[in-house]
Design a protein around this motif. Structure first.
Motif, PDB file in Angstrom:
ATOM      1  N   LEU A  81       1.061  -1.594   0.241  1.00  0.00           N
ATOM      2  CA  LEU A  81       0.299   0.266  -0.139  1.00  0.00           C
ATOM      3  C   LEU A  81       0.765   1.468  -0.129  1.00  0.00           C
ATOM      4  O   LEU A  81       0.540   2.188  -1.036  1.00  0.00           O
ATOM      5  N   LEU A  82       1.895   1.460   0.612  1.00  0.00           N
ATOM      6  CA  LEU A  82       3.089   2.654   0.581  1.00  0.00           C
ATOM      7  C   LEU A  82       4.042   1.988  -0.822  1.00  0.00           C
ATOM      8  O   LEU A  82       3.854   3.506  -1.125  1.00  0.00           O
ATOM      9  N   ALA A  83       4.303   1.651  -1.134  1.00  0.00           N
ATOM     10  CA  ALA A  83       4.631   1.348  -2.318  1.00  0.00           C
ATOM     11  C   ALA A  83       3.598   2.032  -3.819  1.00  0.00           C
ATOM     12  O   ALA A  83       3.877   3.115  -4.398  1.00  0.00           O
ATOM     13  N   LEU A  84       2.209   1.560  -3.515  1.00  0.00           N
ATOM     14  CA  LEU A  84       1.666   2.604  -4.645  1.00  0.00           C
ATOM     15  C   LEU A  84       0.442   4.028  -4.380  1.00  0.00           C
ATOM     16  O   LEU A  84       0.721   4.122  -5.056  1.00  0.00           O
ATOM     17  N   GLY A  85       1.235   3.868  -3.509  1.00  0.00           N
ATOM     18  CA  GLY A  85       0.626   5.287  -2.816  1.00  0.00           C
ATOM     19  C   GLY A  85       2.448   6.378  -3.413  1.00  0.00           C
ATOM     20  O   GLY A  85       1.833   7.657  -3.660  1.00  0.00           O
ATOM     21  N   MET A  86       3.212   5.774  -3.101  1.00  0.00           N
ATOM     22  CA  MET A  86       4.470   6.474  -3.389  1.00  0.00           C
ATOM     23  C   MET A  86       4.116   6.825  -5.343  1.00  0.00           C
ATOM     24  O   MET A  86       4.602   7.652  -5.620  1.00  0.00           O
ATOM     25  N   GLU A  87       3.972   5.491  -4.962  1.00  0.00           N
ATOM     26  CA  GLU A  87       3.983   5.689  -6.766  1.00  0.00           C
ATOM     27  C   GLU A  87       3.062   6.842  -7.706  1.00  0.00           C
ATOM     28  O   GLU A  87       3.107   7.477  -8.669  1.00  0.00           O
ATOM     29  N   ARG A  88       1.798   6.608  -6.395  1.00  0.00           N
ATOM     30  CA  ARG A  88       0.613   7.860  -7.248  1.00  0.00           C
ATOM     31  C   ARG A  88       0.831   9.069  -7.065  1.00  0.00           C
ATOM     32  O   ARG A  88       0.751   9.970  -8.151  1.00  0.00           O
ATOM     33  N   LEU A  89       2.007   9.477  -5.875  1.00  0.00           N
ATOM     34  CA  LEU A  89       2.447  11.076  -5.797  1.00  0.00           C
ATOM     35  C   LEU A  89       3.108  11.449  -6.164  1.00  0.00           C
ATOM     36  O   LEU A  89       3.759  12.415  -6.238  1.00  0.00           O
ATOM     37  N   ARG A  90       3.969  10.530  -6.820  1.00  0.00           N
ATOM     38  CA  ARG A  90       5.153  10.689  -7.652  1.00  0.00           C
ATOM     39  C   ARG A  90       4.594  11.504  -8.157  1.00  0.00           C
ATOM     40  O   ARG A  90       5.281  12.592  -8.758  1.00  0.00           O
TER      41      ARG A  90
END
Length: 188
Positions: free
Chosen positions: A119-128
């Motif tokens: 979930l953290l990785a997905l969130g960071m990818e979206r925010l990137r």
């Protein structure tokens, strides 16, 4: 029912540890035996669903489960739903209504942590893409702070004496921590 009520609090603590891993303890000191009831007044079993800690923890879990269901229903967020589902399903055997000796044990998070990490990785990818370069500096600072905390915590695992000394400091009423600290003294 007190087991289910206590787990609403315990799972909320687990989730807080993912956000801010402070106060980690190898052994918390509360058992499901009548002899241990009331040993540490801070680690009491709730006796009512109206207890504020139970209500808050239960509400948080319901909101997270609803978010997981919503994410699974939406094609665009399906991986986020899978991450939430992974967390809850992997945690369910040890943090639900089943009676177990220790109601809280942080090592139970090892497998459910995959869901949180995803979930953290997905969130960071979206925010990137949305935030761009502004995200990287705070992320590096947060990474350094967490690495520092990990390094500091690692000293507690240096030997049995250090580990159980810290556990006695965090759970001074718990007999297991004192017993194992005594064995740590003996091994020195």
């Amino acid at each position: 029912t007190s087991i289910g009520m206590s787990q609403a609090i315990v799972v909320s603590r687990y989730e807080r540890l993912f956000v801010y891993p402070s106060g980690l303890n190898v052994s918390y000191g509360k058992h499901h035996t009548p002899l241990m009831e009331g040993v540490d007044p801070r680690l009491r079993y709730p006796d009512s669903w109206r207890d504020p800690a139970v209500l808050g923890g239960g509400l948080l879990q319901l909101l997270l489960l609803a978010g997981t269901a919503l994410a699974l229903a939406r094609r665009r967020w399906r991986w986020g739903g899978f991450a939430g589902l992974w967390f809850f399903v992997m945690l369910a055997p040890t943090s639900s209504f089943f009676s177990i000796i220790d109601p809280i044990f942080e090592h139970r998070l090892y497998i459910p942590a995959f869901g949180v990490s995803l979930l953290l990785a997905l969130g960071m990818e979206r925010l990137r893409g949305w935030v761009g370069r502004r995200l990287w500096f705070p992320a590096v600072i947060a990474g350094l702070l967490l690495a520092s905390a990990t390094w500091h915590r690692q000293r507690d695992w240096e030997d049995d004496y250090a580990l159980w000394k810290e556990s006695v400091r965090l759970a001074p009423y718990f007999y297991r921590a004192h017993n194992n600290l005594g064995m740590g003294y003996e091994s020195r």
